[in-house]
Scaffold this motif. Structure first.
Motif, PDB file in Angstrom:
ATOM      1  N   HIS A  34      35.697  11.038  55.460  1.00 36.85           N
ATOM      2  CA  HIS A  34      34.248  11.194  55.490  1.00 36.85           C
ATOM      3  C   HIS A  34      33.670  11.302  54.074  1.00 36.85           C
ATOM      4  O   HIS A  34      32.476  11.540  53.912  1.00 36.85           O
ATOM      5  CB  HIS A  34      33.875  12.437  56.295  1.00 36.85           C
ATOM      6  N   GLY A  35      34.536  11.190  53.055  1.00 36.21           N
ATOM      7  CA  GLY A  35      34.090  11.278  51.680  1.00 36.21           C
ATOM      8  C   GLY A  35      33.958  12.688  51.153  1.00 36.21           C
ATOM      9  O   GLY A  35      33.519  12.887  50.014  1.00 36.21           O
ATOM     10  N   ARG A  36      34.333  13.684  51.946  1.00 40.06           N
ATOM     11  CA  ARG A  36      34.198  15.067  51.505  1.00 40.06           C
ATOM     12  C   ARG A  36      35.255  15.422  50.475  1.00 40.06           C
ATOM     13  O   ARG A  36      36.428  15.051  50.599  1.00 40.06           O
ATOM     14  CB  ARG A  36      34.338  16.019  52.690  1.00 40.06           C
ATOM     15  N   LEU A  37      34.841  16.165  49.472  1.00 37.20           N
ATOM     16  CA  LEU A  37      35.781  16.743  48.525  1.00 37.20           C
ATOM     17  C   LEU A  37      36.440  17.945  49.188  1.00 37.20           C
ATOM     18  O   LEU A  37      35.763  18.852  49.660  1.00 37.20           O
ATOM     19  CB  LEU A  37      35.050  17.189  47.256  1.00 37.20           C
ATOM     20  N   LEU A  38      37.770  17.957  49.239  1.00 36.23           N
ATOM     21  CA  LEU A  38      38.523  19.045  49.842  1.00 36.23           C
ATOM     22  C   LEU A  38      39.459  19.664  48.822  1.00 36.23           C
ATOM     23  O   LEU A  38      39.980  18.976  47.942  1.00 36.23           O
ATOM     24  CB  LEU A  38      39.321  18.545  51.047  1.00 36.23           C
ATOM     25  N   ASP A  39      39.662  20.955  48.958  1.00 33.90           N
ATOM     26  CA  ASP A  39      40.553  21.700  48.069  1.00 33.90           C
ATOM     27  C   ASP A  39      41.820  22.098  48.809  1.00 33.90           C
ATOM     28  O   ASP A  39      41.771  22.482  49.980  1.00 33.90           O
ATOM     29  CB  ASP A  39      39.874  22.990  47.578  1.00 33.90           C
ATOM     30  N   THR A  44      45.884  14.144  40.662  1.00 27.91           N
ATOM     31  CA  THR A  44      44.923  15.221  40.830  1.00 27.91           C
ATOM     32  C   THR A  44      45.209  16.257  39.756  1.00 27.91           C
ATOM     33  O   THR A  44      45.483  15.884  38.612  1.00 27.91           O
ATOM     34  CB  THR A  44      44.939  15.773  42.277  1.00 27.91           C
ATOM     35  N   LEU A  45      45.129  17.534  40.035  1.00 31.39           N
ATOM     36  CA  LEU A  45      45.321  18.538  38.995  1.00 31.39           C
ATOM     37  C   LEU A  45      46.763  18.518  38.496  1.00 31.39           C
ATOM     38  O   LEU A  45      47.713  18.529  39.284  1.00 31.39           O
ATOM     39  CB  LEU A  45      44.977  19.925  39.540  1.00 31.39           C
ATOM     40  N   ARG A  46      46.924  18.534  37.195  1.00 31.16           N
ATOM     41  CA  ARG A  46      48.273  18.508  36.622  1.00 31.16           C
ATOM     42  C   ARG A  46      48.911  19.881  36.607  1.00 31.16           C
ATOM     43  O   ARG A  46      50.127  20.007  36.501  1.00 31.16           O
ATOM     44  CB  ARG A  46      48.220  17.935  35.205  1.00 31.16           C
ATOM     45  N   GLU A  47      48.100  20.919  36.678  1.00 27.74           N
ATOM     46  CA  GLU A  47      48.625  22.288  36.755  1.00 27.74           C
ATOM     47  C   GLU A  47      47.652  23.116  37.583  1.00 27.74           C
ATOM     48  O   GLU A  47      46.448  22.851  37.625  1.00 27.74           O
ATOM     49  CB  GLU A  47      48.799  22.889  35.366  1.00 27.74           C
ATOM     50  N   LEU A  71      44.010  27.087  42.919  1.00 26.30           N
ATOM     51  CA  LEU A  71      43.620  25.757  43.368  1.00 26.30           C
ATOM     52  C   LEU A  71      44.710  24.802  42.916  1.00 26.30           C
ATOM     53  O   LEU A  71      44.965  24.665  41.723  1.00 26.30           O
ATOM     54  CB  LEU A  71      42.262  25.384  42.780  1.00 26.30           C
ATOM     55  N   PHE A  72      45.359  24.152  43.881  1.00 30.63           N
ATOM     56  CA  PHE A  72      46.504  23.295  43.572  1.00 30.63           C
ATOM     57  C   PHE A  72      46.120  21.833  43.420  1.00 30.63           C
ATOM     58  O   PHE A  72      46.664  21.114  42.589  1.00 30.63           O
ATOM     59  CB  PHE A  72      47.560  23.452  44.677  1.00 30.63           C
ATOM     60  N   ALA A  73      45.185  21.358  44.236  1.00 31.24           N
ATOM     61  CA  ALA A  73      44.819  19.943  44.210  1.00 31.24           C
ATOM     62  C   ALA A  73      43.466  19.761  44.866  1.00 31.24           C
ATOM     63  O   ALA A  73      43.006  20.609  45.635  1.00 31.24           O
ATOM     64  CB  ALA A  73      45.877  19.100  44.931  1.00 31.24           C
ATOM     65  N   GLN A  74      42.823  18.633  44.560  1.00 33.11           N
ATOM     66  CA  GLN A  74      41.597  18.218  45.232  1.00 33.11           C
ATOM     67  C   GLN A  74      41.775  16.794  45.743  1.00 33.11           C
ATOM     68  O   GLN A  74      42.377  15.942  45.064  1.00 33.11           O
ATOM     69  CB  GLN A  74      40.402  18.288  44.278  1.00 33.11           C
ATOM     70  N   GLU A 125      41.432  13.660  43.633  1.00 32.12           N
ATOM     71  CA  GLU A 125      40.254  14.027  42.849  1.00 32.12           C
ATOM     72  C   GLU A 125      40.634  15.152  41.888  1.00 32.12           C
ATOM     73  O   GLU A 125      41.669  15.809  42.064  1.00 32.12           O
ATOM     74  CB  GLU A 125      39.125  14.515  43.748  1.00 32.12           C
ATOM     75  N   ALA A 126      39.794  15.372  40.899  1.00 34.24           N
ATOM     76  CA  ALA A 126      39.960  16.518  39.993  1.00 34.24           C
ATOM     77  C   ALA A 126      38.591  16.952  39.498  1.00 34.24           C
ATOM     78  O   ALA A 126      38.399  17.273  38.323  1.00 34.24           O
ATOM     79  CB  ALA A 126      40.871  16.158  38.823  1.00 34.24           C
ATOM     80  N   ALA A 127      37.618  17.004  40.418  1.00 32.70           N
ATOM     81  CA  ALA A 127      36.228  17.282  40.047  1.00 32.70           C
ATOM     82  C   ALA A 127      36.066  18.660  39.423  1.00 32.70           C
ATOM     83  O   ALA A 127      35.176  18.871  38.597  1.00 32.70           O
ATOM     84  CB  ALA A 127      35.327  17.149  41.272  1.00 32.70           C
ATOM     85  N   ILE A 128      36.892  19.610  39.813  1.00 31.30           N
ATOM     86  CA  ILE A 128      36.762  20.978  39.318  1.00 31.30           C
ATOM     87  C   ILE A 128      36.850  21.047  37.803  1.00 31.30           C
ATOM     88  O   ILE A 128      36.295  21.952  37.170  1.00 31.30           O
ATOM     89  CB  ILE A 128      37.843  21.881  39.963  1.00 31.30           C
TER      90      ILE A 128
END
Length: 457
Positions: free
Chosen positions: A107-112, A71-74, A99-102, A13-16
């Motif tokens: 359970h479908g939870r977004l985790l950092d 996910t996050l590229r940087e 924050l390195f990745a999401q 994910e990359a919701a941030i």
């Protein structure tokens, strides 16, 4: 985290990134002289689809911070403010982490995946952006113990020694260095909202409220998003405060930038477990006034929730926020009943009986200064031995009316001593590492804690 880990496919994910540049700074990780893998969380890594990584790939991602796929590229260093020992500080932020990745779990939870000790950022001020290896070891031990004791917590995901000699004024120096990766449900803090209020940025505040409600609570913001968000945080933080008390845990630095928006315990520093029920027991040597002492933690966490309410006044009227804040006390009372009964291993009865039981428990523990861990070990499933002294007689009588929530059939209950995490043992574990590079006591302790957790669950 409350959910038990279950193997699941990798779901990046990359919701941030929805929040945009005003919320973070793009940064680079430090280049470390060494990357020695000391701990990888093989209990939680399968839950986010990373359990099959080889050690070499693990180190590449969590020691050299090569991006995980899609996910996050940087890395992103998040911006926030906060009250530190009740003094507002606008000069903080992610100063030695990012924050390195999401990812999403089963359970479908977004985790950092966030870091500590990964290098300097624009928020480092005069800090070196590093983490001592001792600090990393202590955080692994804290999070493992708290998870076993039923406390919502970030999970220590990875610990890698980095080969630098660090100088610190409050411990023997030079000392070894490390980089830690945490898995948590949220990297967003109360202080993140305080920063937006400080800048009077109502538009950004609405955007952050929408992000948190949508991605962390599964709700659309609507017209009353600020009030509903505060309601969630009041419930989660009241539960956190209660679980701390039942665990006998003292966080040590409950500043508003150390309280996240999903009520998980995180950002561990000078924590300790109280050996006995002493309300004034403190963890931080610099907490001279006892602001964050053992029994004052519910008050401290409530005060932090109040600061969120103050920040949300940027976009909401005061009366509905005040109404929500007033729910903290009753919710804490409900939460402490659940938490204490859970640790005692008995089913709830009714509010009056449960309250009387807990009052008898606290009175006996305080009067006798009996070891907390020993007491809960002996009393689990409502069976308090007759060998306990007279002050425990009312508690023993009250417990006799309760039904065990599970039997004492796990091998753990046949041990001679309970599993604990008192400061002397923590120091002994670190001493073996520091003196002899002996990691056996550390890994043995993690295994023992997880075994206790299995007995309690």
């Amino acid at each position: 985290m409350a959910f038990s880990p279950q193997a699941f496919s990798y779901t990046p994910e990359a919701a941030i990134l929805e929040l945009g540049e005003p919320f973070y700074d793009r940064v680079e990780a430090a280049a470390f002289p060494k990357t020695l893998l000391r701990f990888r969380n093989d209990r939680w890594s399968p839950a986010v689809g990373l359990g099959e990584l080889s050690d070499a790939r693990w180190v590449a991602h969590f020691g050299r911070f090569e991006p995980l796929p899609d996910t996050l590229r940087e890395p992103l260093a998040l911006r926030y403010h906060g009250h530190q020992f009740r003094v507002y500080n606008p000069e903080i932020g992610d100063g030695r982490g990012f924050l390195f990745a999401q990812l999403r779990d089963g359970h479908g939870r977004l985790l950092d995946l966030g870091t500590k000790g990964s290098g300097q950022t624009p928020h480092s001020r005069f800090g070196d952006g590093r983490l001592t290896l001792k600090g990393g070891v202590r955080e692994v031990l804290a999070t493992e113990m708290l998870e076993a004791l039923g406390v919502e917590t970030s999970n220590s995901f990875s610990l890698i020694e980095t080969g630098e000699a660090l100088h610190r004024g409050d411990e023997p120096s030079p000392t070894r260095s490390a980089v830690l990766v945490r898995l948590s449900h949220s990297h967003i803090r109360i202080g993140t909202f305080q920063r937006l209020a400080y800048h009077r940025d109502g538009e950004a505040m609405e955007r952050l409220i929408a992000y948190v409600l949508r991605h962390l609570y599964g709700e659309e913001p609507g017209t009353d998003g600020a009030v509903r968000l505060l309601d969630h945080v009041v419930s989660r933080t009241a539960e956190l405060a209660a679980r701390y008390m039942a665990a006998g845990f003292v966080h040590g630095v409950l500043n508003s930038d150390n309280i996240n928006i999903t009520g998980e315990s995180f950002d561990y520093g000078p924590w300790r477990f109280a050996p006995s029920w002493e309300p004034g027991f403190t963890a931080a040597y610099f907490d001279h006034a006892g602001l964050y002492a053992f029994a004052r933690q519910p008050e401290a966490i409530h005060w932090d929730a109040m600061q969120l309410a103050v920040a949300l006044r940027t976009v909401s009227e005061a009366p509905p926020l005040i109404e929500v804040l007033e729910r903290f006390g009753p919710r804490y009372q409900e939460a402490i009943r659940r938490a204490m009964l859970w640790r005692l291993g008995v089913e709830p009865r009714d509010s009056a009986a449960d309250t009387a039981l807990i009052e008898a428990l606290e009175a006996a523990l305080h009067e006798t200064q009996a070891p907390i861990d020993r007491f809960f070990f002996d009393a689990f499933a409502g069976r308090l031995p007759d060998s306990y002294p007279e002050p425990f007689a009312p508690l023993r009588a009250a417990l006799a009316e309760y039904t065990a929530r599970k039997p004492r059939d796990h091998p753990y209950w046949s041990d001679a001593e309970p599993c604990s995490m008192l400061i002397d043992e923590v120091e002994a574990i670190w001493s073996a590492i520091d003196r002899d590079d002996d990691w056996a006591p550390f890994h043995a302790k993690v295994a023992a804690v997880r075994r206790m957790g299995a007995a309690l669950r």
